[in-house]
Design an enzyme around this catalytic site. Structure first.
Site, PDB file in Angstrom:
ATOM      1  N   ASP A 320       0.859  -1.163   0.000  1.00 25.68           N
ATOM      2  CA  ASP A 320       0.000   0.000   0.000  1.00 25.68           C
ATOM      3  C   ASP A 320       0.907   1.229   0.000  1.00 25.68           C
ATOM      4  OD1 ASP A 320      -2.334   1.691   0.487  1.00 25.68           O
ATOM      5  OD2 ASP A 320      -1.533   1.868   2.523  1.00 25.68           O
ATOM      6  N   ASP A 513      -1.629  -0.817   5.952  1.00 22.58           N
ATOM      7  CA  ASP A 513      -1.873  -0.310   7.306  1.00 22.58           C
ATOM      8  C   ASP A 513      -3.302   0.140   7.549  1.00 22.58           C
ATOM      9  OD1 ASP A 513      -1.875   1.954   5.712  1.00 22.58           O
ATOM     10  OD2 ASP A 513      -0.922   3.213   7.229  1.00 22.58           O
ATOM     11  N   ASP A 517      -6.970  -1.963   3.358  1.00 24.50           N
ATOM     12  CA  ASP A 517      -5.999  -2.989   2.988  1.00 24.50           C
ATOM     13  C   ASP A 517      -6.381  -4.378   3.513  1.00 24.50           C
ATOM     14  OD1 ASP A 517      -4.240  -1.098   1.780  1.00 24.50           O
ATOM     15  OD2 ASP A 517      -3.559  -0.526   3.775  1.00 24.50           O
TER      16      ASP A 517
END
Length: 617
Positions: A320, A513, A517
Site C-alpha cells: 500500500d 496499514d 488494505d
C-alpha cells in the site's frame, strides 16, 4: 475448565513429576516416570486417534499422524521397562506440539474493529421535508439523506446539495481529505468535515464499498487453512513407513537374522524407539521459536511460525502507498514566490491563516515554515475556494488552482509540472493576483527505498497498490523504483490484484496499514501490517511491524531464509541418526541404553542448532 485448557497444565505437572522422579527411590522412580508420561501425553494419544480417524475418513485412506507413532514408541519403551525413555519421548514431543500450536495461531482473527466502523444510523428526509433518524439497514436506493458536519456518511451515494470535505482513508487509503460538490460520489463509513450536505442513496447497504470490504475479510478468513510445515507434509509418509516396517522387522529376525522370538520382540521395540521422531519433531519448532523471539526483540511479530517459513519463499510483494511506503501525511515539497512579492511578509501571512484551519494541508504548511512575526488575523473558509483574510488592507486568499481566474503563465507552467509529478498544488493570491505557489505530497519514508532495492536484488517482484490518482501513484512508484504500480484502486480491487499476483507467483505478500488494505492482507499468502495502522489491519495480518519501518521486513526475510536452512539441516541430520540407529539395531550392535544416548543426544544437538537464531543479527 475445557479439555484444551487442562492439557497444558497437565503437561507442566508431568514435567515437574519427571524431574522429581530422578530423586525417588525404588519402585517410586519408574512409577514417577510412568505418571509423567500419562500426564504429559494423554492428549497426544487422544489427538492422535481422533485426527487419524478424521483424516482417514476425509481422505478415504489410512492417514496416520506422528502422534500415533509417538504413542506406540512410548508404549514400546514402557513394555521393555524403559520408563524414563517413554517419559522423555512424550515430554519432548508434547512440548513441541504445544509450542507449534501456539506459534501457528489457530484461533480465528477478530474483526470487531472493522464492524465498529460500520455506520448504524442515518438522517433521512421524510415526504414533508422533516428529518428522521433511522437504522442504515432500513435505507433504500433513492432515499434523500442529510450528513452533518463531523458526521459519518451512512452509505454510498451522490451529493445533491452542498459541498463536503471527506476523509476517505478507510476506503481508498488517500491520506488527503477530498473536497466534493454536487454529483460527486461519496462512500459509506467515510467521515465528513466541517460542512453539512445532502445526498441520495445509490446502493443497498449490502452493496456498499464498505460492506464489500467486510464481506471479503469474512469470506477470506473462513477459507483460511492451517499452513502445513515441511515436517507436517512429510509426516504421513514417515509414520506410514514406520508402521509398515514394524511387522517386517519382527518377522525378519527369526526368518533371516536367526534371532530368537524374545530377541525379535526386543529388537522390534528398539527399532520403534530408534525410529521415533524426537529429533524430527524438534527440527523446526525450536528454530522457529528462536527466530520468532529474535524478530520480536526487533519489533516484528509473526502470528504463526508457518508464515515465517513462507517468507523465505517470497516471490512477489505488494505495498500500500499511504502510511506504508510513504509517511502517511502531506509534506511541503516546493515553494515559489513572485519576483516582486515580499516573501517574508507573505510567509507570515500564510502561516497566520493556516493556523486557523485544521485541514491536513494546513498542518503541513505550518510545520514547514518558520514565521518571523506572529499575526492576529480573522480567516473565512469558503468551501471550494479556500481560506480568505483581510490583512493590512489587502485580501489574501489561499486555495486550489482551479479557484483562481487569473494566473500568470509562469505559475501555470509550474503548477502543471508539479501536478504531473503527482503533487497537490496550492496558490496564494493577494488582491486576486497569484503571488505564491506551494506544492505538497505524501513523500516516501526513508526506509522504503532501501526495502524496494533489497527485494529487487533478491529477484522479488515489487508492486505498489494505491487509491491515489494515477499521476500521484506513478510519481511515487517511479521515485522508489517499484516494478509495477496499480493506482486509483478501490479495496475490492486490491484483493483482486493480490489474486492475480498469486496466479503469477507462488508466494505473495501484501504490506498495508488501513482498513482498506484488510481484504488484500487476508488474500495474500503473507499479510504484513504496519504497527501504526488501524486495528483491523493488525488483526487480519499474519505479520505486524511494530514500527512503520520496512527495514524490519527485509530483516525478517533474511532471518527466514536462515531459518529454512537450519530446518533442512536439522531434518537431514535427524533422519541420518534414525537410519544409523536402525542399521546398528539390525547388526545387533546397539541396545536400549545406546539408543537413548544417541537418539536424545541428536535431539539436543538439533535444538541447540535451532537456538542459534536467537543470536542472529
Amino acid at each position: 475448565m475445557k479439555p484444551k485448557n487442562i492439557a497444558p497444565l497437565a503437561y507442566l505437572a508431568g514435567l515437574v513429576v519427571f524431574g522429581l522422579s530422578f530423586f525417588l527411590p525404588g519402585l517410586g522412580r519408574p512409577l514417577g516416570f510412568l505418571a509423567a508420561t500419562l500426564l504429559a501425553g494423554y492428549h497426544i494419544v487422544a489427538e492422535g486417534l481422533v485426527e487419524t480417524v478424521t483424516d482417514s475418513r476425509t481422505q478415504r485412506k489410512f492417514a496416520p499422524n506422528i502422534h500415533i507413532l509417538m504413542s506406540l514408541a512410548a508404549i514400546g519403551a514402557i513394555l521393555i521397562g524403559s520408563f524414563e525413555e517413554a517419559a522423555l519421548l512424550i515430554l519432548i514431543f508434547a512440548g513441541a506440539h504445544f509450542l507449534e500450536e501456539y506459534a501457528e495461531g489457530k484461533s480465528q482473527r477478530e474483526i470487531t474493529a472493522l464492524l465498529d466502523l460500520n455506520p448504524v444510523e442515518a438522517r433521512r428526509y421524510t415526504a414533508t421535508g422533516a428529518i428522521e433518524v433511522i437504522p442504515v439497514a432500513d435505507l433504500a436506493v433513492g432515499d434523500h439523506l442529510q450528513v452533518l458536519n463531523g458526521g459519518q456518511v451512512p452509505t454510498d451515494g451522490t451529493i445533491v446539495k452542498g459541498t463536503a470535505t471527506l476523509n476517505e482513508a478507510a476506503i481508498t487509503g488517500e491520506s488527503i481529505p477530498q473536497e466534493k460538490t454536487v454529483d460527486a460520489t461519496v462512500f459509506g463509513s467515510t467521515i465528513n468535515g466541517d460542512s453539512t450536505f445532502d445526498m441520495v442513496v445509490t446502493k443497498d447497504a449490502q452493496d456498499t464499498v464498505f460492506a464489500k470490504i467486510l464481506q471479503l475479510v469474512q469470506d477470506s478468513q473462513q477459507s483460511l487453512g492451517k499452513t502445513a510445515t515441511k515436517i507436517k507434509r512429510f509426516e504421513p509418509l514417515y509414520v506410514t513407513t514406520v508402521l509398515v516396517l514394524l511387522p517386517v522387522v519382527f518377522l525378519m529376525g527369526p526368518l533371516f537374522l536367526h534371532w530368537s522370538l524374545n530377541e525379535s520382540v526386543y529388537r522390534t521395540i528398539v527399532f520403534l524407539i530408534s525410529a521415533s521422531p524426537c529429533a524430527l519433531a524438534a527440527a523446526a519448532v525450536p528454530a522457529t521459536l528462536s527466530g520468532l523471539s529474535n524478530l520480536a526483540r526487533h519489533g516484528v511479530l509473526f502470528k504463526g511460525g508457518a508464515y515465517l517459513n513462507q517468507l523465505a519463499e517470497l516471490q512477489a510483494v505488494a505495498f500500500d502507498k499511504t502510511g506504508t511506503l510513504t509517511a502517511g501525511k502531506p509534506t511541503v515539497t516546493d515553494v515559489a514566490f513572485a519576483p516582486s512579492v515580499n516573501a517574508e511578509q507573505l510567509t507570515n501571512q500564510i502561516v497566520a491563516m493556516e493556523r486557523q484551519s485544521n485541514h491536513p494541508l494546513a498542518t503541513a504548511i505550518v510545520e514547514h515554515f518558520t514565521p518571523t512575526q506572529t499575526l492576529d488575523v480573522t480567516v473565512t473558509n469558503h468551501l471550494g475556494k479556500g481560506l480568505e483574510s483581510a490583512i493590512d488592507g489587502h485580501t489574501v486568499r489561499i486555495g486550489k488552482p482551479t479557484s483562481f481566474a487569473a494566473v500568470t503563465p509562469d505559475f501555470q507552467a509550474q503548477c502543471d509540472a508539479l501536478a504531473v509529478a503527482g503533487k497537490t498544488v496550492i496558490f496564494v493570491a493577494v488582491d486576486d493576483q497569484v503571488q505564491a505557489l506551494l506544492a505538497l505530497m505524501d513523500v516516501p519514508n526513508p526506509a522504503s527505498q532501501a526495502a524496494i532495492d533489497y527485494f529487487k536484488q533478491h529477484q522479488i517482484h515489487t508492486q505498489m497498490i494505491t487509491g491515489d490518482a494515477q499521476l500521484t501513484g506513478q510519481a511515487v512508484g517511479a521515485a522508489l523504483g517499484v516494478d509495477e504500480v496499480a493506482a486509483n484502486v478501490l479495496p475490492e480491487n486490491k484483493a483482486a490484484i493480490i489474486d492475480q499476483q498469486k496466479q503469477r507467483y507462488a508466494t505473495v505478500a501484501m504490506v498495508g496499514d488501513g482498513v482498506n488494505d484488510a481484504p488484500a492482507l487476508v488474500k495474500a499468502d503473507i499479510g504484513v501490517a504496519m504497527g501504526d495502522g488501524t486495528d483491523v489491519a493488525i488483526d487480519v495480518a499474519d505479520t505486524v511491524l511494530m514500527q512503520n519501518d520496512l527495514s524490519k521486513l527485509t530483516y525478517a526475510h533474511r532471518l527466514s531464509k536462515r531459518l529454512n536452512q537450519i530446518i533442512w539441516t536439522n531434518l537431514i541430520f535427524a533422519l541420518a541418526i534414525v537410519v544409523l540407529l536402525v542399521v546398528l539395531n539390525f547388526l545387533s550392535i546397539t541396545n536400549i541404553a545406546w539408543g537413548v544416548v544417541v537418539h536424545e543426544g541428536s535431539t539436543l544437538l538439533v535444538i541447540l542448532n535451532g537456538l542459534r537464531l536467537l543470536m542472529f543479527k
